[in-house]
Design a protein around this motif. Sequence first.
Motif: not given
Length: 60
Positions: A26-42
Amino acid sequence: MITGIVLVLAGILLVVYPPLLSIIVATFLIAAGFMVISIARYNRRLERHFENPTIDIFFR
């Protein structure tokens, strides 16, 4: 060698306390989701200044 020791200890902890696996996943999936969101915003912010067809292909 340290990585191997850490993996063995993690395996022992998972055998002793099985719910730890679901916490790790669950921690890994949450971190991966935040990374995808931050990359998309960037990339959206970058797209305002420069047009890049590669970004359009991957993010549409």
